[in-house]
Design a protein around this motif. Structure first.
Motif, mmCIF file in Angstrom:
data_model
loop_
_atom_site.group_PDB
_atom_site.id
_atom_site.type_symbol
_atom_site.label_atom_id
_atom_site.label_comp_id
_atom_site.label_asym_id
_atom_site.label_seq_id
_atom_site.Cartn_x
_atom_site.Cartn_y
_atom_site.Cartn_z
ATOM 1 N N TRP A 105 0.843 -1.201 0.000
ATOM 2 C CA TRP A 105 0.000 0.000 0.000
ATOM 3 C C TRP A 105 0.876 1.249 0.000
ATOM 4 N N ARG A 106 0.343 2.293 -0.556
ATOM 5 C CA ARG A 106 0.996 3.597 -0.531
ATOM 6 C C ARG A 106 0.704 4.237 0.830
ATOM 7 N N ALA A 107 1.414 3.744 1.854
ATOM 8 C CA ALA A 107 1.118 4.133 3.223
ATOM 9 C C ALA A 107 2.367 3.980 4.076
ATOM 10 N N GLY A 108 2.368 4.649 5.239
ATOM 11 C CA GLY A 108 3.510 4.539 6.131
ATOM 12 C C GLY A 108 4.783 5.022 5.462
ATOM 13 N N ASN A 109 5.862 4.281 5.677
ATOM 14 C CA ASN A 109 7.160 4.709 5.152
ATOM 15 C C ASN A 109 7.488 4.138 3.781
ATOM 16 N N LEU A 110 6.670 3.221 3.269
ATOM 17 C CA LEU A 110 7.008 2.589 1.992
ATOM 18 C C LEU A 110 7.224 3.594 0.861
ATOM 19 N N PRO A 111 6.411 4.668 0.732
ATOM 20 C CA PRO A 111 6.672 5.619 -0.351
ATOM 21 C C PRO A 111 8.032 6.305 -0.253
ATOM 22 N N HIS A 112 8.654 6.288 0.925
ATOM 23 C CA HIS A 112 10.003 6.838 1.064
ATOM 24 C C HIS A 112 11.072 5.842 0.635
ATOM 25 N N LEU A 113 10.697 4.583 0.498
ATOM 26 C CA LEU A 113 11.667 3.547 0.137
ATOM 27 C C LEU A 113 11.579 3.144 -1.329
ATOM 28 N N ALA A 114 10.383 3.162 -1.877
ATOM 29 C CA ALA A 114 10.182 2.715 -3.258
ATOM 30 C C ALA A 114 9.214 3.650 -3.966
ATOM 31 N N THR A 115 9.456 3.842 -5.247
ATOM 32 C CA THR A 115 8.588 4.671 -6.085
ATOM 33 C C THR A 115 7.719 3.769 -6.944
ATOM 34 N N ASP A 116 6.433 4.056 -6.982
ATOM 35 C CA ASP A 116 5.510 3.248 -7.771
ATOM 36 C C ASP A 116 5.936 3.224 -9.230
ATOM 37 N N GLY A 117 6.023 2.022 -9.787
ATOM 38 C CA GLY A 117 6.395 1.879 -11.188
ATOM 39 C C GLY A 117 7.890 1.911 -11.433
ATOM 40 N N ARG A 118 8.684 2.080 -10.372
ATOM 41 C CA ARG A 118 10.138 2.108 -10.538
ATOM 42 C C ARG A 118 10.806 0.942 -9.797
ATOM 43 N N GLU A 119 10.628 0.902 -8.471
ATOM 44 C CA GLU A 119 11.192 -0.206 -7.688
ATOM 45 C C GLU A 119 10.128 -1.189 -7.215
ATOM 46 N N GLY A 120 8.889 -0.890 -7.526
ATOM 47 C CA GLY A 120 7.792 -1.740 -7.096
ATOM 48 C C GLY A 120 6.471 -1.153 -7.525
ATOM 49 N N LEU A 121 5.402 -1.686 -6.972
ATOM 50 C CA LEU A 121 4.060 -1.205 -7.286
ATOM 51 C C LEU A 121 3.357 -0.877 -5.977
ATOM 52 N N LEU A 122 2.922 0.389 -5.845
ATOM 53 C CA LEU A 122 2.274 0.882 -4.630
ATOM 54 C C LEU A 122 0.827 1.201 -4.947
ATOM 55 N N LEU A 123 -0.075 0.635 -4.143
ATOM 56 C CA LEU A 123 -1.507 0.758 -4.407
ATOM 57 C C LEU A 123 -2.191 1.561 -3.292
ATOM 58 N N GLN A 124 -3.366 2.074 -3.625
ATOM 59 C CA GLN A 124 -4.176 2.741 -2.615
ATOM 60 C C GLN A 124 -4.547 1.744 -1.519
ATOM 61 N N PRO A 125 -4.369 2.105 -0.246
ATOM 62 C CA PRO A 125 -4.684 1.158 0.834
ATOM 63 C C PRO A 125 -6.097 0.587 0.711
ATOM 64 N N GLY A 126 -6.192 -0.719 0.800
ATOM 65 C CA GLY A 126 -7.477 -1.400 0.719
ATOM 66 C C GLY A 126 -7.900 -1.824 -0.668
ATOM 67 N N ASP A 127 -7.144 -1.448 -1.694
ATOM 68 C CA ASP A 127 -7.508 -1.775 -3.072
ATOM 69 C C ASP A 127 -7.029 -3.198 -3.401
ATOM 70 N N VAL A 128 -7.784 -4.175 -2.964
ATOM 71 C CA VAL A 128 -7.373 -5.571 -3.144
ATOM 72 C C VAL A 128 -7.375 -5.955 -4.621
ATOM 73 N N ASP A 129 -8.307 -5.416 -5.401
ATOM 74 C CA ASP A 129 -8.303 -5.735 -6.827
ATOM 75 C C ASP A 129 -7.082 -5.122 -7.497
ATOM 76 N N GLY A 130 -6.690 -3.914 -7.069
ATOM 77 C CA GLY A 130 -5.453 -3.329 -7.585
ATOM 78 C C GLY A 130 -4.249 -4.165 -7.215
ATOM 79 N N LEU A 131 -4.271 -4.729 -6.015
ATOM 80 C CA LEU A 131 -3.198 -5.625 -5.590
ATOM 81 C C LEU A 131 -3.160 -6.859 -6.485
ATOM 82 N N ARG A 132 -4.317 -7.403 -6.788
ATOM 83 C CA ARG A 132 -4.385 -8.554 -7.687
ATOM 84 C C ARG A 132 -3.791 -8.209 -9.052
ATOM 85 N N ARG A 133 -4.174 -7.072 -9.597
ATOM 86 C CA ARG A 133 -3.671 -6.677 -10.917
ATOM 87 C C ARG A 133 -2.156 -6.490 -10.901
#
Length: 233
Positions: free
Chosen positions: A159-187
C-alpha cells in the motif's frame, strides 16, 4: 525536554515535525538493509509449477495485510503464483484464526505455503530465491523487510502508506496501491507474474535503490555519532 529525537524513518520524522518539533531536534537513524547470509548451498525452487514465487514476511497481525494478500492470490489464475508466508502466527490469535479459515477454503489449496517464524539465514534464503515481495501493510514505522527485500533484488508490492513511499517509487522499484484496493493488488501481482521483462526491470531498480539504504554497521555508526554529539553539547 529531549535535545535530540532519533527516529527510524523519514515518515516518522515528518510526523514529529508536523506535531511541532523543530527540524534540528529530529534525526533519522534507519534500520539496516542487510540480513544474515543465506545458508550455503544451491538455490531452492520456490516456484514449483507456478510462474513466480511471492514472498510475505511479517507477523500475523491485521495491519500487515496478510488477508488482503490471500484474497488477491485467490483471484489470480492458479498457474501464475505461489505465495510463501514467513512470520509469527501467535501474536494475535483472533486474526490468526481468520487467516487459517481463509487458507482452508478450496481456492487457495496448494497455492500458499506457511513457514512460520524462521532463522535469519532462512529469511535471507527466501529473499534470494523469491521473485516478488508483497506486504500490503497499512503502517510500517520504517519497513525493514522492504529494505531487505529490495537489497536482495526483489520488486516490492504494498500500500501507498507509512514509510514505503520513502523507500520505493511506484512503477520504478515496485508497485504501490491505494490502501485497501485488493483488486489493484491482484492486478499488480498478475502483471509481475506475467511480464518477466517488467518484473526484472523493477527488480534491478530495487537493488540499485537499496544501495542507498544503510547497512546495520552504518546505522550503528550514525546512532552513536548522534549520541556523542549530544553528549558534547
Amino acid at each position: 525536554r529531549a535535545r535530540r529525537l532519533l527516529v527510524a524513518s523519514d515518515d516518522l520524522a515528518e510526523t514529529f515535525v508536523a506535531s511541532g518539533f523543530a527540524d534540528r531536534q529530529v534525526r533519522v537513524v534507519a534500520p539496516g538493509r542487510d540480513v544474515a547470509a543465506a545458508s550455503p548451498g544451491p538455490a531452492t525452487d520456490l516456484r514449483g509449477s507456478r510462474r513466480v514465487a511471492l514472498l510475505f514476511v511479517g507477523n500475523w497481525v491485521a495491519r500487515k495485510g496478510l488477508l488482503d494478500v490471500l484474497e488477491a492470490v485467490a483471484a489470480l489464475p492458479p498457474e501464475t503464483v505461489v505465495l510463501h508466508v514467513v512470520g509469527d502466527d501467535t501474536l494475535d490469535p483472533g486474526y490468526a484464526r481468520q487467516v487459517r479459515a481463509r487458507l482452508a477454503r478450496g481456492d487457495l489449496t496448494g497455492r500458499v505455503l506457511v513457514h512460520g517464524p524462521v532463522s535469519t539465514e532462512r529469511v535471507a534464503g527466501f529473499y534470494r530465491d523469491s521473485d516478488v515481495f508483497v506486504l500490503p501493510s497499512r503502517h510500517e514505522p520504517y519497513g525493514t523487510v522492504y529494505g531487505e527485500a529490495m537489497a536482495a533484488g526483489l520488486p516490492v508490492v504494498g500500500w501507498r502508506a507509512g514509510n514505503l513511499p520513502h523507500l520505493a517509487t511506484d512503477g520504478r522499484e515496485g508497485l504501490l496501491l491505494q490502501p485497501g484496493d485488493v483488486d489493484g493488488l491482484r492486478r499488480a501481482l498478475y502483471r509481475l507474474a506475467t511480464d518477466d521483462v517488467y518484473r526484472r526491470e523493477l527488480a534491478a531498480a530495487a537493488a540499485r535503490r537499496a544501495q542507498s539504504f544503510p547497512t546495520w554497521a552504518d546505522t550503528a555508526d550514525l546512532f552513536f555519532t548522534e549520541l556523542h554529539e549530544v553528549a558534547r553539547g
